[in-house]
Each structure stands twice: as C-alpha cells, then as structure tokens.
Design a protein around this motif. Structure first.
Motif, PDB file in Angstrom:
ATOM      1  N   ALA A  50       0.834  -1.109   0.111  1.00 58.23           N
ATOM      2  CA  ALA A  50      -0.050   0.076   0.005  1.00 58.23           C
ATOM      3  C   ALA A  50       1.125   1.238   0.026  1.00 58.23           C
ATOM      4  N   GLY A  98       3.603   1.465  -1.538  1.00 60.44           N
ATOM      5  CA  GLY A  98       4.405   1.385  -2.781  1.00 60.44           C
ATOM      6  C   GLY A  98       5.726   1.122  -2.746  1.00 60.44           C
ATOM      7  N   TRP A 157       6.017  11.122  -0.805  1.00 65.70           N
ATOM      8  CA  TRP A 157       5.463  10.683  -2.093  1.00 65.70           C
ATOM      9  C   TRP A 157       3.917  10.623  -2.033  1.00 65.70           C
ATOM     10  N   THR A 175       0.776   8.007  -2.683  1.00 64.03           N
ATOM     11  CA  THR A 175       0.605   6.588  -3.298  1.00 64.03           C
ATOM     12  C   THR A 175      -0.556   6.653  -4.359  1.00 64.03           C
ATOM     13  N   GLU A 176      -0.902   5.457  -4.858  1.00 69.75           N
ATOM     14  CA  GLU A 176      -1.869   5.088  -5.876  1.00 69.75           C
ATOM     15  C   GLU A 176      -3.240   5.560  -5.113  1.00 69.75           C
ATOM     16  N   ASP A 177      -3.450   5.286  -3.852  1.00 74.44           N
ATOM     17  CA  ASP A 177      -4.556   5.613  -3.358  1.00 74.44           C
ATOM     18  C   ASP A 177      -4.793   7.357  -2.657  1.00 74.44           C
ATOM     19  N   GLU A 178      -3.881   7.899  -3.317  1.00 75.69           N
ATOM     20  CA  GLU A 178      -3.631   9.287  -2.834  1.00 75.69           C
ATOM     21  C   GLU A 178      -3.409   9.848  -1.542  1.00 75.69           C
ATOM     22  N   ASN A 209      -0.801  11.159   0.901  1.00 73.01           N
ATOM     23  CA  ASN A 209       0.446  11.752   0.900  1.00 73.01           C
ATOM     24  C   ASN A 209       1.251  11.439   2.075  1.00 73.01           C
ATOM     25  N   GLN A 233      -9.535   7.869   3.297  1.00 74.94           N
ATOM     26  CA  GLN A 233      -9.198   6.796   2.356  1.00 74.94           C
ATOM     27  C   GLN A 233      -9.339   5.425   3.217  1.00 74.94           C
ATOM     28  N   ARG A 282      -9.192   0.957   3.021  1.00 79.57           N
ATOM     29  CA  ARG A 282      -8.640  -0.097   2.313  1.00 79.57           C
ATOM     30  C   ARG A 282      -9.467  -1.382   2.237  1.00 79.57           C
TER      31      ARG A 282
END
Lengths: 410, 410
Positions: free
Chosen positions: A371, A373, B96, B98-101, B103, B408, B410
């Motif tokens: 998760a 990355g 960075w 992630t794909e799940d936005e 931060n 978010q 999961r």
C-alpha cells in the motif's frame, strides 16, 4: 553450527558483489523452477498437512500451512516481481566534497548474513529467500516445525538453481539445527550473523530481543488506535473506524482501540454502534461510553491487547492530550490515526504520537509495504532504528562510505 | 531505577517537541553557565584529580581527566557550535503520493531516551548532553567513576539552566546508580530506553553488546589497514602510510597493519623502513618482509590487535585478493585504504572490502565527524545498522511516516 555460519559469512562476500543482471536472471529461473516442481512442493506439503491433522492443529493454522497449485503459482509470481524491483545495492545515498577535497560517497551495500525466524506459512520461505538474494544478502531461514517438509522442498529447488548457475548453495540455507537450542546458538553468533529478523508470536519476539547479541529488527504486535476528534467529519469517522477494525481483524495494522472526544460521543456513538453491529464486532466500552450505548465493559487489560479478532475497545477522552497520553501508555508504536478537520489538532497529533505511522483521516490498514508502494514487503518493523514501519527491500541494505582521495594526509 | 526511567520516557515526549529556537537559546545559556561556573567545575575536578593521585592512575588517564580553564572554555565553545547546527529534527527525508492518493512524508524525529556509557574525559558529559538536547532526546549519562565529581558539577550546571527555562531537569541526567549493577539494569529496560551508546574499552563494549536488550550502537576498536598495490604511486604510498600510523597512534582510525603487494616490496620497503625509523615506529613483519628489511617478527596475534601505540604490522601479499581476504579475516570493519593508480584495483577494493570507510589514496585518519564535515561528532560507529562510521547529530534521530489522507479506507 559455527562452521556453517563461517561459510555463510564467506559466501556473503561473493553474493554481495553479484550484478543486478545476474541476480535477476537467477531469480527468474527460481520462479520457473518453482512452477516446474509444483507437484514436488505439494507432495511435501501434504506430509506437513498430514502431521498437522495428527497433531490437531487448528483450522486457521492448517489454512496458513496449506499449499495449492494456485498458491505455488503465487510464490513464483512473487519471485518474478522481486526480480523487477530496482537493485537496492549501489544506490548513492549522499555525496559531497570535503574541505580537504576528499570525494565522499555514501553508498548502499548488502547487510551480510541475515537470520530470519518465522512461523507456519511456507511462502515466506521463497519470498524471504528472494528478497535477501536480490539485496545481495545470505539468508539463514528458520521456519516453523509444522511446515518443515514444505520449507525443505522449496529451499531445495531454490538451491539447485543457485548450483546450476555456479553460485554457492549456502546463499540460501535452512538453519541446520532447527531446535530451540539451534536458535539460541544462532542469535549469539554476532561475529558471523549481521541481523536477525523474528516474525511471529509475542513470546518468540520477546525471547529473541532479550537474548540476541546480533542486532534484531522486530516485527512485533500492533495495538493500533483511531482517535475521533471533536472536529471530525462524522461520515469519514465512521467509515474509517469500520475499515480499520473490520476489513481484516487478524492483522497487525487493524485498530484495537477507538478513542472518542467527549463532545461528539453523544452524536457519533449510536450510528457507530449500529455500523459495528452490522459487522458483528464485539464492542467493549469505558463507563462513559456505556452511558450512550449498551455494550460490554472494557478492562484495563483490554487496552494492552492485540485482539487479532473482531473485538474493539472504546474509550471517551476529554481532549486531544488525553488521547495522546492513552496512546503513549498503551500503544505499541505501530500505527495510529486521527480523524479531524482541525489543522492544529492534526499537526499536534502527528507530531506528538511516537509511532511508526501516524495518519490524518485515513485507515491504519494502509500500513503495508504494498500500500505504501514499496513493492514486496519484508514485514512491518516495530523497531525504532534502521527500519521503522513497512520494511521494503531497501531496508535489507546498509551503507558504507567510499572516499576518493589524491594523496591526502591529515 | 525503573521509576527514574519511566519519568525520563515521559520527559522525552516533551523534549521531542521543542522548537529549534528554544533549543538553541537554552544551549547558548548552557555554554554561558559553563563559563560563569568555571571555578566551580575546576574545584570539583580537583577532587577527582586528588582521588586519581591516591589511586595511582597513569599519566595518560590523569591527563584525560584534567580540566583547565582553557579546557572548560573549550566545552562551552563546543556547546555553542552545537547550537549553530541545523536542527536534525523535522527533516523530510522522503515524500510521495501513493496510488490511493495518500500523501506520505518520511520525517526525522528524536529517538527518545538514550543511555550513554563512557569513560574518563569529563568534556564528553557536556558534549553528549548538548548533542542529545539539540536532537530532542533525553540522555542518561554514565561516566567513569574516576570523573565522578567533575561530571556531577557539569550536569548540575546544565540542569539548572533547564530549570531556569521551565524545562524538566531530567532531560539531562546522570545514571542514579552508577555501579556495575546500575548499568546492568539500565541495559535491560527496553521499554523505557531506546538506545545505548557505549564508548570505551573492549571489555565494556563486549559486555554491553552481549547483555543489552536495548539496541546498541557500538564505538568499538579500529584495526585499520592500508594496502599498497603493485600500481601504487610510491611517494603517496609512503606519505599516507606514515600519516596513517604516526600522526596519532592512540586513536581508532590509525593504521595497525600495512599490506604490500609482492611486486613492489623490494622497492618500497627500504624507503618505508627509513621513514618509519625517523618516526620511531616499531615495525613487525612477516617472514617475506624480513627478507628485505631487518625488523621484528609479526605474530598471528598481532594482526588482530589494535595497538593504540606506535607499532605497525607489515605483511607482503601476492595480490589484491589476498589483501582483501586478510582484511576480511582480521579487520574490525572500521577504515581501510588502498594506494593505487589502477582504476580496476581501486574499484574492486572499494566494492569488496566490507568496512564503514574505504579509501582510495588517502589516509584512514580522515574517518572523523569533523573531517567528514558532519560537525560535532557523537563517535565512530562500528555497527552496521542505523549508523556506520562517523556518527553526526543526524544519527541521533530516527524517523516516522506522517500520512495525510482524505477519508481513505482499504
């Protein structure tokens, strides 16, 4: 044992210098060999399953032990994915020129010999061996006794691939003496072993931490908290709480205790109660909580407990400070979340809570290498040093300083 | 003891959140207080010196123990320099989405409670206390018994400054029970102590490594090597060898063994011998070496020894591989140098020698926080994990992940 580790240490010098190209080619061959010998693995796994039935292992353990064709394919796929990762060795982490005109390069290098102690699931054998090989380390694996035949079969296949490529087989080894005494010896050999990673129950991890003279990176329990602030968005508070507890109660990043600000308890507890009832969660509350909803009584002991089950402790706190104090007293430093729209409350929570992962408005369930990355995950470190939180393949390296001079003396 | 550490842990939560501005102001006040109370410190130091004379401490130890007006000023100056360092806390190390936005921010944070065990020199007390305070850590100091009065006087002054600023005095503490048993208890309190840094003799470090359940960063011995390759520039080879051994033989980054390629031994040994004679170095050589120059015979035991004196072992090797093999067998993983003009030999040496610092054409004496440009030095770590080689103030921090979400799950 000592001679075995002396040889492992020697091999680590060889393995540490392999090129990324060679490592990736060998990893892909390992994945192919796993697929090719799927029946061989499953036959050996059947012996472990048979022993498990004789020894009356519980259903959950039997399920973790079981290898099917699909699961063996999953093991091969995981190795192939590890082959695609960027080489963790040889990254320049920092570099500068000193006043003496020395060019200093801080460069990532393999750690050396890594001992990994784990339980039940046989796929950990291939995952860990592949991660260690990719990062230029020699691994000494000690799996659970219940998975003995499966682990041996998997290791044999991987070692044959090493041999076919002219590489020393002992780059991937099972601990020759897998008894308690064997482990006790392994963790004292700090001259030849550079790191011990224990993954398993609390007793195992405590024993190793207390007795190892080799550095240890623990993968310990998670007593994770979510705090619903007085300025929380109620919808997010409910959906995040349900997700953090119910999506997979048996894992370390699941919530164990929900803390609620007293000003919002009256509004949020009834709908929360209803949502948790729909998910069959057993709720245990403090006396204040039980004024709003009819649930069991929480004990002091509950606050310390990683339930690994669909059970949740709930406590009402008078303010953010009390929430942070509770986490500091009972938490395990794993993952905690605040649900709030208040900038200052979030800042204070993220700064003051001393955990590996601190979340604003997201579920603690995201504490995971995938998760995050980071690619394949070694585990989730509850150490504070070297590696903390989700541990990716880069954490299987350390560094050295390469210093380029031109005759400098001091 | 445990209650003392429980309180230290609580204080660490407070100290960890101080702003850089507050920390620097307090540090400058500490430096001023040291200057103001110079006589007080020197009077207490005189008691230690008196005890030292009664107990017949050797001259070197007495010199390390002695505080003069100038040395006390040096302590104050060191604290002021630490105040000028960039705050090691709150650096964003990576970040960075992630794909799940989510931060994700990886941010440096204090380690917590650090126990430091050291010997003789009283200035270590003020240096270490200042470094720990600047990095937001609570320190528990255990100095040498011979410096007891000096250390108490220094700690009292620093603690009064904390108190005058409304800060908890136990952010800087001397271990209340400074006996062997006190140390034995300290290193078992992994619930309250986050790191132990032992600086001192081999026996102390071995004892702590073997018995601590708290993570340890060792500052162990240096058995450093210089290898003169067949393609070495002779002038550089000689000046670097002399500097590495003779500039300060009593420190850990000094050379203990010189390895020389057989093809150049005949040319380089006679002028080397002469240069070392001018520096009063005692040379001990292998049988091949003694065919060229008339020196003592080296023993197997010598190769393992950190002389801490103007003595040098010399060995002729048949090639680079034998040199690397020798270092791998006898070295302590501290600092090693190759003298060569050959690109491939240098690359191989720097890649394959598994030491904290590996040099091409420079003296191992540069292994030092100051020479590296790191500012004040905590020491030189012989650990492989978390900190390796010169340990600057940034190494007194760890990190956490701050994760900013927007609901978010999961």
């Amino acid at each position: 044992m000592q001679q075995f580790l002396v040889e492992a240490k020697k091999t680590s010098r060889h393995i540490s210098t392999l090129s990324g190209e060679v490592k990736n080619r060998v990893l892909n061959e390992m994945a192919d060999a796993i697929i090719e010998h799927c029946d061989y693995i499953i036959n050996h796994n059947e012996k472990d399953m048979e022993n498990g039935r004789v020894n009356n292992l519980d259903a959950a353990l039997m399920d973790r032990l079981l290898l099917t064709g699909e699961r063996v394919m999953g093991m091969a796929k995981a190795i192939k994915e590890i082959a695609t990762l960027k080489d963790p060795v040889g990254r320049t982490l920092e570099g500068w020129i000193t006043e003496d005109e020395l060019n200093i390069q801080k460069v990532s290098v393999p750690i050396g010999v890594i001992g990994i102690i784990y339980e039940s699931r046989p796929n950990v054998t291939s995952d860990t061996a592949a991660l260690c090989f990719k990062s230029g380390n020699v691994c000494v694996l000690k799996g659970g006794k219940e998975a003995e035949h499966s682990n041996k079969a998997i290791a044999t296949i991987l070692r044959n691939v090493l041999d076919n490529n002219g590489l020393p087989q002992n780059a991937i080894s099972l601990l020759p003496d897998s008894s308690r005494e064997g482990v006790a010896k392994l963790i004292k050999e700090d001259k030849y072993v550079d790191l011990i990673i224990p993954r398993g129950g609390e007793a195992l991890i405590k024993y190793i931490s207390k007795n190892s003279s080799v550095p240890v990176i623990k993968h310990d329990k998670g007593v994770c908290h979510t705090y619903i602030d007085k300025d929380a968005n109620h919808e997010k508070a409910i959906s995040i709480s349900i997700n953090a507890k119910c999506s997979r109660p048996g894992v370390c990043n699941a919530m164990e205790t929900l803390l609620i600000h007293k000003d919002v308890a009256a509004y949020i507890l009834p709908p929360l109660h209803e949502a948790f009832m729909q998910n069959d969660t057993e709720l245990r509350g403090c006396s204040n909580t039980r004024e709003y909803i009819d649930i069991h009584c929480v004990s002091e002991n509950d606050y310390d407990t990683e339930y690994l089950a669909n059970i949740l402790s709930i406590k009402i706190v008078k303010d953010l400070d009390e929430a942070i104090g509770h986490i500091s007293k009972y938490g395990s430093g794993h993952s905690e979340a605040i649900i709030s729209e208040n900038y200052s409350s979030i800042t204070k929570f993220l700064n003051e809570v001393d955990s590996a992962c601190v979340y604003a408005n997201a579920s603690t369930r995201f504490t995971d290498g995938g998760a995050f990355g980071l690619g394949a995950e070694v585990g989730i470190s509850t150490n504070k040093l070297h590696s903390r939180g989700p541990m990716g393949i880069n954490d299987l390296t350390t560094f050295k300083f390469k210093i380029y001079g031109n005759g400098q003396i001091r």
